[in-house]
Design a protein around this motif. Sequence first.
Motif, PDB file in Angstrom:
ATOM      1  N   LEU A 285       0.864  -1.307  -0.050  1.00 22.67           N
ATOM      2  CA  LEU A 285       0.008  -0.030  -0.087  1.00 22.67           C
ATOM      3  C   LEU A 285       0.981   1.303   0.019  1.00 22.67           C
ATOM      4  CD1 LEU A 285      -2.907  -0.841   2.485  1.00 22.67           C
ATOM      5  CD2 LEU A 285      -2.770  -1.132   0.089  1.00 22.67           C
ATOM      6  N   LYS A 286       0.306   2.304  -0.770  1.00 21.91           N
ATOM      7  CA  LYS A 286       1.159   3.595  -0.805  1.00 21.91           C
ATOM      8  C   LYS A 286       1.363   4.305   0.649  1.00 21.91           C
ATOM      9  CE  LYS A 286       2.484   3.565  -5.121  1.00 21.91           C
ATOM     10  NZ  LYS A 286       4.008   3.504  -5.585  1.00 21.91           N
ATOM     11  N   ASP A 287       2.315   4.872   1.043  1.00 21.75           N
ATOM     12  CA  ASP A 287       2.124   5.801   1.986  1.00 21.75           C
ATOM     13  C   ASP A 287       2.296   7.048   1.520  1.00 21.75           C
ATOM     14  OD1 ASP A 287       2.579   6.876   4.432  1.00 21.75           O
ATOM     15  OD2 ASP A 287       4.551   6.225   4.936  1.00 21.75           O
ATOM     16  N   LYS A 288       0.835   7.776   1.937  1.00 16.08           N
ATOM     17  CA  LYS A 288       0.839   9.078   1.131  1.00 16.08           C
ATOM     18  C   LYS A 288       0.774  10.175   2.198  1.00 16.08           C
ATOM     19  CE  LYS A 288      -2.909   6.970  -0.094  1.00 16.08           C
ATOM     20  NZ  LYS A 288      -4.247   6.486  -0.711  1.00 16.08           N
ATOM     21  N   LEU A 289       1.082  11.424   1.678  1.00 13.87           N
ATOM     22  CA  LEU A 289       0.749  12.564   2.133  1.00 13.87           C
ATOM     23  C   LEU A 289      -0.585  12.600   2.686  1.00 13.87           C
ATOM     24  CD1 LEU A 289       1.506  15.478   3.053  1.00 13.87           C
ATOM     25  CD2 LEU A 289       0.959  16.163   1.017  1.00 13.87           C
ATOM     26  N   GLY A 290      -1.378  12.625   1.840  1.00 18.41           N
ATOM     27  CA  GLY A 290      -3.100  12.592   2.471  1.00 18.41           C
ATOM     28  C   GLY A 290      -3.981  11.474   1.889  1.00 18.41           C
ATOM     29  N   THR A 291      -5.142  11.429   1.610  1.00 16.58           N
ATOM     30  CA  THR A 291      -6.212  10.522   1.323  1.00 16.58           C
ATOM     31  C   THR A 291      -5.593   8.957   1.837  1.00 16.58           C
ATOM     32  OG1 THR A 291      -4.601   9.917  -0.864  1.00 16.58           O
ATOM     33  CG2 THR A 291      -6.532  11.813  -1.108  1.00 16.58           C
ATOM     34  N   ARG A 292      -5.240   9.223   2.994  1.00 13.30           N
ATOM     35  CA  ARG A 292      -4.821   7.990   3.826  1.00 13.30           C
ATOM     36  C   ARG A 292      -5.918   6.988   3.910  1.00 13.30           C
ATOM     37  NH1 ARG A 292      -1.307  11.222   8.539  1.00 13.30           N
ATOM     38  NH2 ARG A 292       0.255  12.160   6.791  1.00 13.30           N
ATOM     39  N   GLN A 293      -7.218   7.631   4.038  1.00 15.86           N
ATOM     40  CA  GLN A 293      -8.348   6.661   4.355  1.00 15.86           C
ATOM     41  C   GLN A 293      -8.788   5.750   3.142  1.00 15.86           C
ATOM     42  OE1 GLN A 293      -8.155  10.133   3.635  1.00 15.86           O
ATOM     43  NE2 GLN A 293      -9.796  11.213   4.724  1.00 15.86           N
ATOM     44  N   MET A 294      -8.033   5.895   1.878  1.00 15.43           N
ATOM     45  CA  MET A 294      -8.331   5.331   0.852  1.00 15.43           C
ATOM     46  C   MET A 294      -7.260   4.216   0.497  1.00 15.43           C
ATOM     47  SD  MET A 294      -9.084   6.522  -3.081  1.00 15.43           S
ATOM     48  CE  MET A 294      -7.726   7.225  -3.235  1.00 15.43           C
ATOM     49  N   PRO A 295      -7.398   2.992   0.167  1.00 18.54           N
ATOM     50  CA  PRO A 295      -6.272   2.272  -0.203  1.00 18.54           C
ATOM     51  C   PRO A 295      -5.839   2.343  -1.445  1.00 18.54           C
ATOM     52  CG  PRO A 295      -8.512   0.915  -0.194  1.00 18.54           C
ATOM     53  CD  PRO A 295      -8.758   2.200   0.307  1.00 18.54           C
ATOM     54  N   THR A 296      -4.522   2.761  -1.686  1.00 15.23           N
ATOM     55  CA  THR A 296      -3.908   2.982  -2.853  1.00 15.23           C
ATOM     56  C   THR A 296      -2.771   2.016  -2.810  1.00 15.23           C
ATOM     57  OG1 THR A 296      -4.527   5.288  -2.873  1.00 15.23           O
ATOM     58  CG2 THR A 296      -2.819   4.540  -4.367  1.00 15.23           C
ATOM     59  N   ALA A 297      -2.660   1.226  -3.982  1.00 12.78           N
ATOM     60  CA  ALA A 297      -1.603  -0.096  -3.881  1.00 12.78           C
ATOM     61  C   ALA A 297      -0.998  -0.243  -5.360  1.00 12.78           C
ATOM     62  CB  ALA A 297      -2.145  -1.313  -3.611  1.00 12.78           C
ATOM     63  N   GLU A 298       0.277  -0.736  -5.033  1.00 15.57           N
ATOM     64  CA  GLU A 298       1.123  -1.270  -6.295  1.00 15.57           C
ATOM     65  C   GLU A 298       0.508  -2.637  -6.436  1.00 15.57           C
ATOM     66  OE1 GLU A 298       5.347  -0.883  -5.344  1.00 15.57           O
ATOM     67  OE2 GLU A 298       5.205   1.373  -5.085  1.00 15.57           O
ATOM     68  N   LEU A 299       0.167  -2.984  -7.810  1.00 19.30           N
ATOM     69  CA  LEU A 299      -0.324  -4.179  -8.054  1.00 19.30           C
ATOM     70  C   LEU A 299       0.594  -4.849  -9.126  1.00 19.30           C
ATOM     71  CD1 LEU A 299      -4.119  -3.468  -8.248  1.00 19.30           C
ATOM     72  CD2 LEU A 299      -2.889  -4.456  -6.366  1.00 19.30           C
ATOM     73  N   LEU A 300       0.904  -6.104  -9.039  1.00 22.74           N
ATOM     74  CA  LEU A 300       1.190  -7.038 -10.126  1.00 22.74           C
ATOM     75  C   LEU A 300      -0.087  -7.822 -10.768  1.00 22.74           C
ATOM     76  CD1 LEU A 300       3.710  -8.191 -11.712  1.00 22.74           C
ATOM     77  CD2 LEU A 300       3.695 -10.013  -9.792  1.00 22.74           C
ATOM     78  N   LEU A 301      -0.007  -7.479 -11.970  1.00 19.85           N
ATOM     79  CA  LEU A 301      -1.019  -8.309 -12.795  1.00 19.85           C
ATOM     80  C   LEU A 301      -0.198  -9.399 -13.301  1.00 19.85           C
ATOM     81  CD1 LEU A 301      -2.784  -5.461 -14.584  1.00 19.85           C
ATOM     82  CD2 LEU A 301      -3.176  -6.195 -12.376  1.00 19.85           C
ATOM     83  N   ASP A 302      -0.618 -10.854 -12.624  1.00 19.39           N
ATOM     84  CA  ASP A 302       0.019 -11.909 -13.179  1.00 19.39           C
ATOM     85  C   ASP A 302      -0.848 -13.004 -13.654  1.00 19.39           C
ATOM     86  OD1 ASP A 302       2.155 -13.772 -13.622  1.00 19.39           O
ATOM     87  OD2 ASP A 302       2.207 -14.310 -11.336  1.00 19.39           O
ATOM     88  N   GLY A 303      -1.318 -12.488 -15.188  1.00 14.57           N
ATOM     89  CA  GLY A 303      -2.385 -13.498 -15.717  1.00 14.57           C
ATOM     90  C   GLY A 303      -3.832 -13.048 -15.210  1.00 14.57           C
ATOM     91  N   LEU A 304      -4.123 -11.915 -15.015  1.00 13.81           N
ATOM     92  CA  LEU A 304      -5.451 -11.214 -14.478  1.00 13.81           C
ATOM     93  C   LEU A 304      -6.271 -11.769 -15.985  1.00 13.81           C
ATOM     94  CD1 LEU A 304      -7.479 -10.063 -13.015  1.00 13.81           C
ATOM     95  CD2 LEU A 304      -6.545  -7.964 -13.680  1.00 13.81           C
ATOM     96  N   ARG A 305      -7.297 -12.277 -15.772  1.00 13.09           N
ATOM     97  CA  ARG A 305      -8.170 -12.735 -16.892  1.00 13.09           C
ATOM     98  C   ARG A 305      -9.208 -11.310 -17.110  1.00 13.09           C
ATOM     99  NH1 ARG A 305     -10.491 -16.914 -19.394  1.00 13.09           N
ATOM    100  NH2 ARG A 305     -12.752 -16.519 -19.980  1.00 13.09           N
ATOM    101  N   ALA A 306      -9.360 -10.812 -18.371  1.00 16.15           N
ATOM    102  CA  ALA A 306      -9.799  -9.637 -18.811  1.00 16.15           C
ATOM    103  C   ALA A 306     -10.525  -9.767 -20.137  1.00 16.15           C
ATOM    104  CB  ALA A 306      -8.795  -8.543 -18.929  1.00 16.15           C
ATOM    105  N   HIS A 307     -11.448  -8.562 -20.508  1.00 20.98           N
ATOM    106  CA  HIS A 307     -12.158  -8.679 -21.763  1.00 20.98           C
ATOM    107  C   HIS A 307     -11.893  -7.371 -22.126  1.00 20.98           C
ATOM    108  CE1 HIS A 307     -14.666 -12.122 -20.689  1.00 20.98           C
ATOM    109  NE2 HIS A 307     -14.777 -11.717 -19.562  1.00 20.98           N
ATOM    110  N   ARG A 308     -11.201  -7.286 -23.547  1.00 14.25           N
ATOM    111  CA  ARG A 308     -11.021  -6.206 -24.251  1.00 14.25           C
ATOM    112  C   ARG A 308     -12.410  -5.421 -24.710  1.00 14.25           C
ATOM    113  NH1 ARG A 308     -10.609  -5.143 -29.733  1.00 14.25           N
ATOM    114  NH2 ARG A 308     -10.487  -7.417 -30.116  1.00 14.25           N
ATOM    115  N   LEU A 309     -12.561  -4.158 -24.061  1.00 10.93           N
ATOM    116  CA  LEU A 309     -13.684  -3.240 -24.589  1.00 10.93           C
ATOM    117  C   LEU A 309     -13.422  -2.427 -25.683  1.00 10.93           C
ATOM    118  CD1 LEU A 309     -14.911  -2.150 -21.217  1.00 10.93           C
ATOM    119  CD2 LEU A 309     -15.475  -3.997 -22.208  1.00 10.93           C
TER     120      LEU A 309
END
Length: 605
Positions: A285-309
């Motif tokens: 999770l990011k350690d931010k100046l503000g907006t600490r209430q909201m989870p903000t993360a670094e995510l590794l997408l490793d085979g995430l199933r998705a649909h092209r829009l």
Amino acid sequence: GPLNRSSTVYLLRCPCGSELELPLPFSAAKLGSFFQGRPVLKNPFQEDALLRGYLRRHLPHEAVFPDLCAFGKRVATEVDGWGRECEITPPRLAHFDPWGRRVDHILTSPAWKRMKELSAQEGLVSIAYERPFGEWSRVYQMSKLYIFSPSSGLYTCPLAMTDGAAKVIQSIGISWPVEEAYNRLTSRQPEHFWTSGQWMTERQGGSDVATGTETVAVPQTDGCYKLFGFKWFTSASDADMTLTLARVCDRAGATTPGSRGLSLFYAEVSRDQDGCLRGIEVQRLKDKLGTRQMPTAELLLDGLRAHRLSEEGRGVAAITNMLTITRIHNSIAAAAAMRRVVQLARDYATRRTAFGKLLKEHPLHMQTLARMEVESRGAFLLVMDVCRLLGREESGIATQFDTHLLRLLTPVVKLYTAKQAVAVVSEGLESFGGQGYIEDTGLPGLLRDAQVLSIWEGTTNVLSLDVLRCVNRSSGMVLCAYFTHVKVNASASSVSSLDPAIRAVDGALSDLEGFVQEAATKVPGYLELAARDLAYSLARIYTGALLIDHASWKGASPADVYAALRWCEQDLNIVAFNKDRGCYNTNCPGLDSALVYDQANKDEN
């Protein structure tokens, strides 16, 4: 000395030997008798004369006022406490379960979950798609968000992305595989409601997604894709789904560079039967100046199933509607932050005594609050006019004139109100003295959270350049619409006391037209240097015209007139002023660079 440590009576021994008992306000063991009263948040709807006046003028539906009044009461008495709980109980990441299995659970407070339920119940997204009041439905929706935002514990951020995702799906076409997602994003049923993430930013990225996106999409035999990449900044990481950009690989694993290689994808966030995320690892999770209430993360997408829009290679074009929505949400948050700090500061001025009288009785203090009030009013009218234009477009009644204005004003309102919010909230904290700097008052969080507004969804400079692109792509038609609208709004007043404001706007508009014509004859790069000042000038002049227009309607108050006059006393057209000082000349970039790196160059020599 004291009779005892808990006593407020001291013995005074006189030279003659007699003793006197003297009561004192407090002793060494006492705290004193005075405690400063805190500012009280009252119903933010009932406390906002401009909001009520604007709605009476444009949206006089019987259902609106009772709903907003009831919601305002709930915000003041209940929701604001939830927002504070979100602040003091920020999200945390549990990588592993007790038996060592990696689960990557983002744990949020109960108040954060209640915000999600409330958002569904109050229709904070769905109103825009139900359109109960036709072209004014966006104004109604944004009015609720305006009341909610400062007390929301930043839940308005996932709502912005949810609204943006729904808008993208609606524009592309509501069909499989996103039909269920759209229904959930726009639902009023808490158990059915989804929020969406917006996973665009990568390590190289920021606003430059064209060259900064490394995520790849590998086609699967069933027509879906698997995504592989690292998303460096993902807001609302606990969302139920996301929209993201990636590059489609061919059979050899090659991708197309630049924006032509980007496609838009939809993915659900899900877990397997063991509770493990499918195709995603939460790095931190990011350690931010503000907006600490909201989870903000670094995510590794490793085979995430998705649909092209989007069509392949049309991802950037497909997210345009999302950017319009999220930038407007950002502007609402900015205007709401200004309004909230003014509301609290003016209440505090009735409770705090300094130098023998209440703060509200000090003329200089009231002058400062009045200047904050003028900025807040200008921001509100500017944002609501963009909401009005969006509502017309979504209802299918927008003229080409309206469309041009909406395209131009969206980046302008976002960049300008964000800067206003930081300045006004900072001034607001100062009005509380030392208490404005104390964490457990909740006041510093207003300033920390305001700082993100000028960064998220495009910095001031990035959006200023977007304004130039908008002008170029429309062959200047957006400016024609702008000039026409300002002239009509600023000159239609029958209130004689507004004449100084009208003259100020007319003069600034004339100078702006002259600047645009002259800039067209300059070398390439001239307008780029002027872009930021041009955007500020567009915002200030347009806001002046809106304030004049609102002060001219039959229900206007003397305060509406005074606010318009005060706004128009400032320098409305700073781009013309800086042009006359030579700020955009061809030698300026070199001089600017030499100035910035002056000490560094000396050290090297």
